[in-house]
Scaffold this motif. Structure first.
Motif, mmCIF file in Angstrom:
data_model
loop_
_atom_site.group_PDB
_atom_site.id
_atom_site.type_symbol
_atom_site.label_atom_id
_atom_site.label_comp_id
_atom_site.label_asym_id
_atom_site.label_seq_id
_atom_site.Cartn_x
_atom_site.Cartn_y
_atom_site.Cartn_z
ATOM 1 N N GLU A 227 0.806 -1.217 0.000
ATOM 2 C CA GLU A 227 0.000 0.000 0.000
ATOM 3 C C GLU A 227 0.845 1.275 0.000
ATOM 4 O OE1 GLU A 227 0.354 -1.611 4.219
ATOM 5 O OE2 GLU A 227 -0.194 -2.434 2.246
ATOM 6 N N PHE A 228 1.911 1.274 0.783
ATOM 7 C CA PHE A 228 2.736 2.484 0.853
ATOM 8 C C PHE A 228 3.476 2.725 -0.460
ATOM 9 C CE2 PHE A 228 2.330 1.414 5.417
ATOM 10 C CZ PHE A 228 1.805 2.611 5.862
ATOM 11 N N TRP A 229 3.931 1.628 -1.097
ATOM 12 C CA TRP A 229 4.655 1.771 -2.361
ATOM 13 C C TRP A 229 3.723 2.236 -3.477
ATOM 14 C CZ3 TRP A 229 9.445 2.713 -2.583
ATOM 15 C CH2 TRP A 229 10.331 2.179 -1.639
ATOM 16 N N TYR A 230 2.488 1.744 -3.477
ATOM 17 C CA TYR A 230 1.522 2.253 -4.460
ATOM 18 C C TYR A 230 1.315 3.751 -4.281
ATOM 19 C CZ TYR A 230 -0.163 -2.214 -6.404
ATOM 20 O OH TYR A 230 -0.281 -3.398 -7.087
ATOM 21 N N PHE A 231 1.227 4.186 -3.018
ATOM 22 C CA PHE A 231 1.016 5.610 -2.756
ATOM 23 C C PHE A 231 2.241 6.427 -3.167
ATOM 24 C CE2 PHE A 231 1.363 9.296 0.139
ATOM 25 C CZ PHE A 231 0.258 10.004 -0.306
ATOM 26 N N LYS A 232 3.434 5.937 -2.840
ATOM 27 C CA LYS A 232 4.660 6.657 -3.230
ATOM 28 C C LYS A 232 4.769 6.757 -4.750
ATOM 29 C CE LYS A 232 7.437 5.467 0.843
ATOM 30 N NZ LYS A 232 7.784 6.837 1.252
ATOM 31 N N LYS A 233 4.412 5.679 -5.422
ATOM 32 C CA LYS A 233 4.429 5.699 -6.884
ATOM 33 C C LYS A 233 3.438 6.739 -7.399
ATOM 34 C CE LYS A 233 3.475 2.824 -10.937
ATOM 35 N NZ LYS A 233 3.007 1.511 -11.434
ATOM 36 N N ALA A 234 2.256 6.789 -6.794
ATOM 37 C CA ALA A 234 1.247 7.763 -7.214
ATOM 38 C C ALA A 234 1.751 9.189 -7.031
ATOM 39 C CB ALA A 234 -0.042 7.547 -6.422
ATOM 40 N N GLN A 235 2.394 9.455 -5.907
ATOM 41 C CA GLN A 235 2.957 10.796 -5.676
ATOM 42 C C GLN A 235 3.950 11.166 -6.781
ATOM 43 O OE1 GLN A 235 4.428 10.116 -1.577
ATOM 44 N NE2 GLN A 235 3.233 11.923 -0.981
ATOM 45 N N TYR A 236 4.802 10.214 -7.120
ATOM 46 C CA TYR A 236 5.801 10.462 -8.164
ATOM 47 C C TYR A 236 5.127 10.706 -9.507
ATOM 48 C CZ TYR A 236 9.936 9.760 -11.097
ATOM 49 O OH TYR A 236 10.955 9.917 -12.007
ATOM 50 N N LEU A 237 4.091 9.941 -9.814
ATOM 51 C CA LEU A 237 3.372 10.112 -11.074
ATOM 52 C C LEU A 237 2.711 11.483 -11.148
ATOM 53 C CD1 LEU A 237 1.818 6.545 -11.283
ATOM 54 C CD2 LEU A 237 3.469 7.511 -12.902
ATOM 55 N N VAL A 238 2.130 11.934 -10.041
ATOM 56 C CA VAL A 238 1.505 13.263 -10.009
ATOM 57 C C VAL A 238 2.544 14.347 -10.239
ATOM 58 C CG1 VAL A 238 0.351 14.941 -8.508
ATOM 59 C CG2 VAL A 238 -0.436 12.567 -8.556
ATOM 60 N N GLU A 239 3.700 14.185 -9.645
ATOM 61 C CA GLU A 239 4.790 15.157 -9.830
ATOM 62 C C GLU A 239 5.156 15.305 -11.305
ATOM 63 O OE1 GLU A 239 8.061 13.879 -7.456
ATOM 64 O OE2 GLU A 239 6.979 14.084 -5.557
ATOM 65 N N HIS A 240 4.914 14.254 -12.090
ATOM 66 C CA HIS A 240 5.281 14.278 -13.508
ATOM 67 C C HIS A 240 4.049 14.289 -14.417
ATOM 68 C CE1 HIS A 240 9.044 13.072 -11.594
ATOM 69 N NE2 HIS A 240 9.638 13.570 -12.654
ATOM 70 N N ASN A 241 2.950 14.789 -13.837
ATOM 71 C CA ASN A 241 1.720 15.030 -14.607
ATOM 72 C C ASN A 241 1.168 13.772 -15.262
ATOM 73 O OD1 ASN A 241 1.777 17.901 -14.104
ATOM 74 N ND2 ASN A 241 3.459 18.023 -15.584
ATOM 75 N N LYS A 242 1.359 12.645 -14.638
ATOM 76 C CA LYS A 242 0.755 11.391 -15.109
ATOM 77 C C LYS A 242 -0.412 11.048 -14.187
ATOM 78 C CE LYS A 242 4.710 9.309 -17.493
ATOM 79 N NZ LYS A 242 3.983 8.978 -18.753
ATOM 80 N N ASN A 243 -1.433 11.910 -14.261
ATOM 81 C CA ASN A 243 -2.525 11.830 -13.293
ATOM 82 C C ASN A 243 -3.376 10.575 -13.429
ATOM 83 O OD1 ASN A 243 -1.619 14.234 -12.315
ATOM 84 N ND2 ASN A 243 -3.255 15.479 -13.198
ATOM 85 N N GLN A 244 -3.638 10.156 -14.658
ATOM 86 C CA GLN A 244 -4.468 8.972 -14.837
ATOM 87 C C GLN A 244 -3.784 7.732 -14.258
ATOM 88 O OE1 GLN A 244 -7.685 8.892 -15.881
ATOM 89 N NE2 GLN A 244 -7.435 11.132 -15.803
ATOM 90 N N GLU A 245 -2.495 7.612 -14.506
ATOM 91 C CA GLU A 245 -1.741 6.488 -13.937
ATOM 92 C C GLU A 245 -1.688 6.595 -12.415
ATOM 93 O OE1 GLU A 245 2.043 5.634 -15.874
ATOM 94 O OE2 GLU A 245 1.305 6.658 -17.672
#
Length: 285
Positions: A227-245
């Motif tokens: 769960e924490f790794w999914y969230f960290k990945k999501a944060q990184y994706l948002v930082e790079h404008n990959k919102n859908q992912e």
């Protein structure tokens, strides 16, 4: 404001650190007590043989272990004055000067040590560390490259120290730093955590977006608590404008939480993670 999860982690870390500190202090007291006896015994031997350079060297080593570096140096110099020309004495002198941050003297003695046997890996590593602290990064890198190619019992911290030198010499040289990490993973095992974490750091720092995402996926696949790794990945994706992912990753984080045992679901860290997921989802929408 400090989060509940961080407060909990902070408390546990403080408690464990306090217990570990008490244990280490107890062990140090016992060890130092033993060293004091051994130093006194060696002093008595020296009184009987005041011209024996071997005894001064041995007592200097005991003083060094006892963290009495000035006395260690005095004994090493006395041993040298009495005729001790052994390489190991030069190494110990270099080591003490290094520990006391007298890097110029340390370099002088490690150079003398290596003049006698330039292929000694332990000495080359100390030379590299001394040169690094003298900011002679190119020379340090050459010395540590020899260590990497020769040392038989490499540890993760050796690999990371090598990458620190690579990036000190050229702070953009993530290619070589990552090659060193891959070499370490091949030598020490693909799941060496500290190297995999450092790999993620370097991929992010070098803006290797797709590779960094793959590295997050490595941690998700490798670890049971995803769960924490999914969230960290999501944060990184948002930082790079990959919102859908990022939304997909946040949904998977929520699903992972739902699959946890009841005893985990009500932990402060998980409750806070759920709040963080909610807030990140809202920021995207």
């Amino acid at each position: 404001m400090i989060s509940n999860r961080n407060k909990c982690l902070h408390f546990l870390l403080k408690r464990n650190l306090a217990l570990l500190t008490c244990l280490l202090l107890s062990l140090q007291v016992l060890a130092h007590g033993d060293l004091s006896v051994r130093i006194e015994n060696k002093t008595q031997e020296i009184l009987k043989e005041p011209d024996n350079f071997k005894l001064y060297h041995e007592r200097g080593m005991l003083y060094q272990q006892h963290i009495e570096y000035d006395k260690a140096i005095d004994d090493y110099l006395k041993s040298e004055a009495l005729g001790n020309t052994q390489k190991v004495l030069k190494y110990h002198m270099a080591e003490v000067y290094y520990l006391t941050e007298n890097y110029s003297e340390a370099l002088t003695h490690i150079t003398a040590c290596l003049d006698k046997e330039s292929t000694d890996v332990k000495s080359k590593k100390l030379e590299a560390q001394i040169l690094f602290n003298l900011k002679a990064y190119k020379q340090s890198l050459v010395a540590y490259q020899y260590v990497m190619n020769t040392m038989e019992d490499l540890r993760p911290e050796d690999i990371i120290e090598y990458t620190d030198i690579i990036l000190a010499e050229n702070n953009k040289n993530y290619d070589d730093a990552l090659k060193a990490i891959e070499f370490g993973l091949k030598q020490l095992g693909a799941n060496t955590l500290s190297l995999q974490l450092k790999k993620l750091d370097y991929l992010k720092a070098s803006n290797a977006l797709e590779q960094a995402i793959q590295q997050y996926d490595y941690f998700i696949l490798e670890y049971t608590r995803k769960e924490f790794w999914y969230f960290k990945k999501a944060q990184y994706l948002v930082e790079h404008n990959k919102n859908q992912e990022a939304i997909i990753s946040l949904k998977l984080a929520t699903m992972s939480i739902q699959q946890l045992d009841a005893k985990f679901k009500n932990m402060a860290s998980i409750l806070e993670l759920k709040e963080d997921i909610k807030n990140l989802e809202e920021s995207i929408n």
